[in-house]
Design an enzyme around this catalytic site. Sequence first.
Site, short mmCIF file in Angstrom:
data_model
loop_
_atom_site.label_atom_id
_atom_site.label_comp_id
_atom_site.label_asym_id
_atom_site.label_seq_id
_atom_site.Cartn_x
_atom_site.Cartn_y
_atom_site.Cartn_z
N ASP A 187 1.02 5.14 1.80
CA ASP A 187 0.29 5.52 3.46
C ASP A 187 0.66 7.25 2.56
OD1 ASP A 187 -0.82 3.47 4.25
OD2 ASP A 187 1.35 2.50 5.19
N ASP B 119 0.52 -1.20 -0.19
CA ASP B 119 -0.33 -0.17 0.31
C ASP B 119 1.13 0.98 0.18
OD1 ASP B 119 -1.53 -1.95 0.12
OD2 ASP B 119 -3.12 -1.64 2.37
#
EC number: 2.7.7.66
Length: 205
Positions: A136, A134
Amino acid sequence: MSATPRPHDLVWLNHASALEDIAEPWVAQQWRAALPVVVRRDVDDQARVPVGVRGMKREQRAAGWVQARNIVRSVTPEMLVDREVLLHSPFVSQPPVQGAIALTLHRWPWGWGVTGSTGYALATEIPVLHAASDLDLLIRAPQPLDREALLEWQTRVAQLPCRADTQVETPYGAFALNEWLRDGRALLKTSRGARLTATPWHREE
């Protein structure tokens, strides 16, 4: 260090013994002072800086404390989205880094940066990233931000080549941008716990 560390900053310590109140046994085996720790959100009656240590496994996270005088270097999330830093990263081909590069192509009316595993990889060049990682993101928001500009940011983030989430940092804590845009309120994470609010730029009475 003269500047006060803020949540999500990566900091390096002058000695392994500078890390205080760590209970997890794996920390002594895996962590060394050449590796940064991340500033977290907490309060301490001794005015110490709250930090977190990451281990080799995803579930290995440990909370501890350091004295500010033992911090010798600091890297902020904003420093990691310098385009030259991103383009010269050994992880430039990874989707989260490509996503961060895409966001630098637009001039945003706020400071922003990268946190989490992508930020850690960019700061240390340790290969903790993979194709499914991911991205962030953090927006610094000392004042309320324009909703239309935030919607544009969210639209661009949704088009990135990886899953991405944005936290918005106010003077009183941080909240998830998608939650606030969707519901008109969000869970504000503060140094004394979390609270649901529609006004994250206001101090709780």
